[in-house]
Design an enzyme around this catalytic site. Structure first.
Site, PDB file in Angstrom:
ATOM      1  CE  LYS A  22      20.257 123.937  68.612  1.00  0.00           C
ATOM      2  NZ  LYS A  22      20.695 124.216  69.993  1.00  0.00           N
ATOM      3  CG  ASN A  23      18.394 121.387  71.215  1.00  0.00           C
ATOM      4  OD1 ASN A  23      19.481 121.854  70.854  1.00  0.00           O
ATOM      5  ND2 ASN A  23      17.388 122.141  71.584  1.00  0.00           N
ATOM      6  NE  ARG A  92      24.091 127.168  79.794  1.00  0.00           N
ATOM      7  CZ  ARG A  92      23.682 125.904  79.888  1.00  0.00           C
ATOM      8  NH1 ARG A  92      23.459 125.215  78.818  1.00  0.00           N
ATOM      9  NH2 ARG A  92      23.478 125.340  81.056  1.00  0.00           N
ATOM     10  CB  CYS A 116      23.671 132.595  76.308  1.00  0.00           C
ATOM     11  SG  CYS A 116      22.194 131.738  76.754  1.00  0.00           S
ATOM     12  NE  ARG A 121      20.755 128.290  79.200  1.00  0.00           N
ATOM     13  CZ  ARG A 121      20.786 127.983  77.893  1.00  0.00           C
ATOM     14  NH1 ARG A 121      21.103 128.902  77.039  1.00  0.00           N
ATOM     15  NH2 ARG A 121      20.558 126.755  77.492  1.00  0.00           N
ATOM     16  N   PRO A 122      22.889 128.512  84.693  1.00  0.00           N
ATOM     17  CG  PRO A 122      21.396 128.196  86.441  1.00  0.00           C
ATOM     18  CD  PRO A 122      21.540 128.882  85.127  1.00  0.00           C
ATOM     19  CB  VAL A 123      26.368 124.044  85.214  1.00  0.00           C
ATOM     20  CG1 VAL A 123      26.257 124.487  83.775  1.00  0.00           C
ATOM     21  CG2 VAL A 123      27.565 124.707  85.911  1.00  0.00           C
ATOM     22  CG  ASP A 124      22.345 125.014  90.217  1.00  0.00           C
ATOM     23  OD1 ASP A 124      22.172 125.394  89.041  1.00  0.00           O
ATOM     24  OD2 ASP A 124      21.406 124.825  91.006  1.00  0.00           O
ATOM     25  CG  LEU A 125      19.764 121.881  88.876  1.00  0.00           C
ATOM     26  CD1 LEU A 125      18.542 121.988  87.972  1.00  0.00           C
ATOM     27  CD2 LEU A 125      19.344 121.470  90.291  1.00  0.00           C
ATOM     28  CG  ASP A 310      14.107 125.737  72.721  1.00  0.00           C
ATOM     29  OD1 ASP A 310      14.659 124.640  72.623  1.00  0.00           O
ATOM     30  OD2 ASP A 310      14.402 126.579  73.579  1.00  0.00           O
ATOM     31  CB  ILE A 332      11.824 127.318  80.803  1.00  0.00           C
ATOM     32  CG1 ILE A 332      10.738 126.289  81.148  1.00  0.00           C
ATOM     33  CG2 ILE A 332      13.194 126.662  80.639  1.00  0.00           C
ATOM     34  CD1 ILE A 332      10.471 125.278  80.096  1.00  0.00           C
ATOM     35  NE  ARG A 402      24.971 128.719  68.857  1.00  0.00           N
ATOM     36  CZ  ARG A 402      25.843 128.842  69.850  1.00  0.00           C
ATOM     37  NH1 ARG A 402      26.369 130.018  70.125  1.00  0.00           N
ATOM     38  NH2 ARG A 402      26.181 127.803  70.579  1.00  0.00           N
TER      39      ARG A 402
HETATM   40  C1  EPZ Z   1      18.066 122.583  76.628  1.00  0.00           C
HETATM   41  O1  EPZ Z   1      18.959 123.463  77.278  1.00  0.00           O
HETATM   42  C2  EPZ Z   1      18.031 123.029  75.166  1.00  0.00           C
HETATM   43  N1  EPZ Z   1      19.395 122.964  74.600  1.00  0.00           N
HETATM   44  C3  EPZ Z   1      17.524 124.475  75.080  1.00  0.00           C
HETATM   45  O2  EPZ Z   1      17.402 124.788  73.694  1.00  0.00           O
HETATM   46  C4  EPZ Z   1      16.137 124.540  75.720  1.00  0.00           C
HETATM   47  O3  EPZ Z   1      15.684 125.876  75.697  1.00  0.00           O
HETATM   48  C5  EPZ Z   1      16.211 124.029  77.175  1.00  0.00           C
HETATM   49  O4  EPZ Z   1      16.760 122.699  77.188  1.00  0.00           O
HETATM   50  C6  EPZ Z   1      14.849 123.996  77.844  1.00  0.00           C
HETATM   51  O5  EPZ Z   1      13.992 123.146  77.116  1.00  0.00           O
HETATM   52  C7  EPZ Z   1      19.887 121.772  74.243  1.00  0.00           C
HETATM   53  O6  EPZ Z   1      19.256 120.740  74.392  1.00  0.00           O
HETATM   54  C8  EPZ Z   1      21.270 121.787  73.634  1.00  0.00           C
HETATM   55  P1  EPZ Z   1      17.746 123.275  81.012  1.00  0.00           P
HETATM   56  P2  EPZ Z   1      19.449 123.138  78.788  1.00  0.00           P
HETATM   57  O7  EPZ Z   1      18.903 122.787  81.796  1.00  0.00           O
HETATM   58  O8  EPZ Z   1      19.423 121.679  79.036  1.00  0.00           O
HETATM   59  C9  EPZ Z   1      17.703 125.992  84.857  1.00  0.00           C
HETATM   60  C10 EPZ Z   1      17.771 126.027  71.731  1.00  0.00           C
HETATM   61  O9  EPZ Z   1      17.279 127.108  71.388  1.00  0.00           O
HETATM   62  N2  EPZ Z   1      18.907 125.266  85.286  1.00  0.00           N
HETATM   63  O10 EPZ Z   1      16.641 122.330  80.696  1.00  0.00           O
HETATM   64  O11 EPZ Z   1      20.720 123.856  79.006  1.00  0.00           O
HETATM   65  C11 EPZ Z   1      17.938 126.840  83.605  1.00  0.00           C
HETATM   66  O12 EPZ Z   1      18.486 128.091  83.962  1.00  0.00           O
HETATM   67  C12 EPZ Z   1      18.241 125.825  73.153  1.00  0.00           C
HETATM   68  O13 EPZ Z   1      17.884 125.023  70.974  1.00  0.00           O
HETATM   69  C13 EPZ Z   1      19.389 125.463  86.582  1.00  0.00           C
HETATM   70  O14 EPZ Z   1      18.842 126.239  87.355  1.00  0.00           O
HETATM   71  O15 EPZ Z   1      18.315 123.842  79.627  1.00  0.00           O
HETATM   72  C14 EPZ Z   1      16.542 126.963  83.056  1.00  0.00           C
HETATM   73  O16 EPZ Z   1      15.855 127.999  83.733  1.00  0.00           O
HETATM   74  C15 EPZ Z   1      18.198 127.125  73.966  1.00  0.00           C
HETATM   75  N3  EPZ Z   1      20.506 124.789  86.974  1.00  0.00           N
HETATM   76  C16 EPZ Z   1      15.902 125.623  83.391  1.00  0.00           C
HETATM   77  O17 EPZ Z   1      16.708 125.057  84.428  1.00  0.00           O
HETATM   78  C17 EPZ Z   1      21.137 123.899  86.150  1.00  0.00           C
HETATM   79  O18 EPZ Z   1      22.155 123.284  86.589  1.00  0.00           O
HETATM   80  C18 EPZ Z   1      15.878 124.645  82.230  1.00  0.00           C
HETATM   81  O19 EPZ Z   1      17.187 124.608  81.673  1.00  0.00           O
HETATM   82  C19 EPZ Z   1      20.631 123.691  84.852  1.00  0.00           C
HETATM   83  C20 EPZ Z   1      19.509 124.387  84.448  1.00  0.00           C
END
Ligand code: EPZ
Length: 430
Positions: A22-23, A92, A116, A121-125, A310, A332, A402
């Site tokens: 899925k991912n 998301r 969620c 789940r910030p998107v600042d990066l 996960d 994480i 999902r």
């Molecule tokens: C991906 O989410 C996966 N989803 C998640 O799987 C997985 O848990 C996560 O990576 C971590 O491995 C998909 O690939 C669709 P991140 P993603 O950005 O990319 C912080 C599942 O169960 N962060 O790697 O959204 C964030 O809060 C799902 O299949 C910022 O601070 O996760 C987290 O603490 C759940 N700012 C860390 O980084 C940002 O702009 C890692 O998040 C983005 C993220």
């Protein structure tokens, strides 16, 4: 709305085939927007999240055909650069449309994803990365509005956040950079296999990406990309979930269509806890059986190739009935412990201590009506129910749908006594 009825205590046996990831599918589906030529993606799992992404692509104006696991996407010129809140709010991960929309259309209006249950789940990066390539950003009535009228220009961007690298953030920057002028270097890139799979897909489209899978990825921008065909990698989290099921309650199960490297951290943890884990010589299959004297373990999640966030909920279900003390910390998503309260209703002995779960193994869990909350927490409840005494009813099954393709059918195929029935009570309440 459905619920899952699980009659616990039946040992699993036999073999199960793992679906496509899925991912890996979600960013690859979004990347189809980067070309006006058709792309064909195989082994896309039929789960709600991929269906949401397909709906969004269609709503943008792409033509999408799905026949069993293969999806054909055609994104002609003139597709919209604005996704609707109605669609985006459901998932998301829609944030991974940002990169391809900016690369192809040089502007995008994307509703900001909410948080969620697993945490903020910030998107600042993501925003900082696309800004670094020259985009102008503003927030307007809950939407991220980005534009780069003169196109994007390559830059060096460090993607590290407080909780480590970002998977979808790395994906977004890679997808934005493939059509940018000049070269982009991503420092502190995520190394997940799903990022590598996306890079492979983009390179098949004519992109020039080096270093995917390492902390530094270099993308040389090109004029345009062309159509291609691709098969997504196996779902390593689904594979890990079935590996835990094999260690929890089975006479030994064989899990096919996996990739050994992608599940090594889970395999190592299960072996460390005394369970049997044997890979086939080509690494595409693994046999898992409960250990004779299993023991607890200590997990601290970390970015790939560390132990995946996960998979920590599923391991917590196993630790709940493993003799001794186990400790689980999620670096994480520090709040990702929604499953613990439901596991405790089944008799698990779990104490939360400042973002760490301390689990004392009990003899046996007891079946109970429980509530699914997020995708992986729900999987943990299914695992616990398989090993519990009596019947467990798992409500809000849509959380599982999902990300797990035909989970109930696959478990039934391994001899589990599970059945999916309409949740009439939930319908009344809703
Ligand atoms: C991906 O989410 C996966 N989803 C998640 O799987 C997985 O848990 C996560 O990576 C971590 O491995 C998909 O690939 C669709 P991140 P993603 O950005 O990319 C912080 C599942 O169960 N962060 O790697 O959204 C964030 O809060 C799902 O299949 C910022 O601070 O996760 C987290 O603490 C759940 N700012 C860390 O980084 C940002 O702009 C890692 O998040 C983005 C993220």
């Amino acid at each position: 709305m459905d619920k899952l009825i699980v009659e616990g205590g039946y040992k699993l046996k036999g073999t199960v085939n793992i679906s496509g990831s899925k991912n890996a599918s979600l960013p690859i589906l979004a990347a189809a927007l980067l070309t006006d030529e058709p792309v064909r993606i195989s082994r896309v799992p039929d789960v709600s999240d991929t269906n949401y992404m397909i709906q969004i692509l269609s709503q943008l104006g792409a033509s999408v055909e799905r026949s069993s696991g293969t999806v054909r996407i055609d994104s002609p010129d003139g597709i919209s650069s604005s996704a609707s809140y109605e669609q985006v709010r459901k998932m998301r991960a829609s944030i991974c449309l940002l990169g391809p929309m900016m690369a192809r259309m040089k502007r995008c209006t994307l509703p900001l994803p909410g948080g969620c249950v697993i945490g903020d789940r910030p998107v600042d990066l993501h925003v900082r990365a696309i800004q670094a390539l020259g985009a102008r950003v503003r927030i307007k009535s809950g939407n991220l509005v980005m534009e780069a009228p003169n196109g994007l220009v390559g830059a060096t961007v460090d993607m590290r956040g407080d909780n480590g690298p970002t998977v979808l953030g790395t994906d977004n920057l890679m997808m934005a950079a493939v059509l940018a002028r000049g070269t982009t270097v991503i420092e502190s890139a995520a190394r997940e296999p799903e990022v590598v799979d996306l890079a492979n897909f983009l390179n098949k489209m004519g992109a020039q990406i080096e270093g995917a899978g390492s902390r530094t990825i270099t993308i040389h921008g090109v004029e345009q990309l062309h159509g291609c065909e691709h098969t997504v990698i196996p779902d390593r989290i689904e594979a890990g979930t079935f590996m835990v099921a094999g260690a929890l309650i089975s006479e030994g199960v064989t899990i096919n269509r996996i990739c050994r490297d992608h599940v090594q951290a889970v395999a190592d943890m299960l072996s460390e806890c005394g369970h049997t884990v044997r890979f086939s010589s080509n690494g595409a299959s693994v046999y898992v059986a409960p250990g004779v004297q299993p023991k607890g373990g200590k997990i601290t999640t970390s970015p790939y190739p560390g132990f995946p966030t996960d998979m920590q909920a599923q391991m917590t279900a196993l630790f709940s009935v493993t003799p001794g003390i186990s400790v689980v910390r999620d670096t994480i998503f520090p709040q990702r412990f929604m499953h613990c309260s439901e596991l405790k209703r089944m008799g698990a002995n779990i104490k939360m201590d400042n973002g760490t779960a301390v689990i004392t193994g009990t003899e046996r869990l007891s079946g109970a009506p429980v509530m699914a909350s997020d995708l992986r927490a729900s999987a943990a409840l299914v695992l616990a129910a398989l090993a519990a005494e009596g019947v467990t009813e798992i409500h809000r099954l849509y959380h599982i749908d999902r990300g797990y393709e035909m989970l109930d059918d696959k478990l039934m195929g391994l001899g589990a006594h599970v059945s999916r029935v309409p949740d009439l009570k939930a319908v009344e309440e809703s």
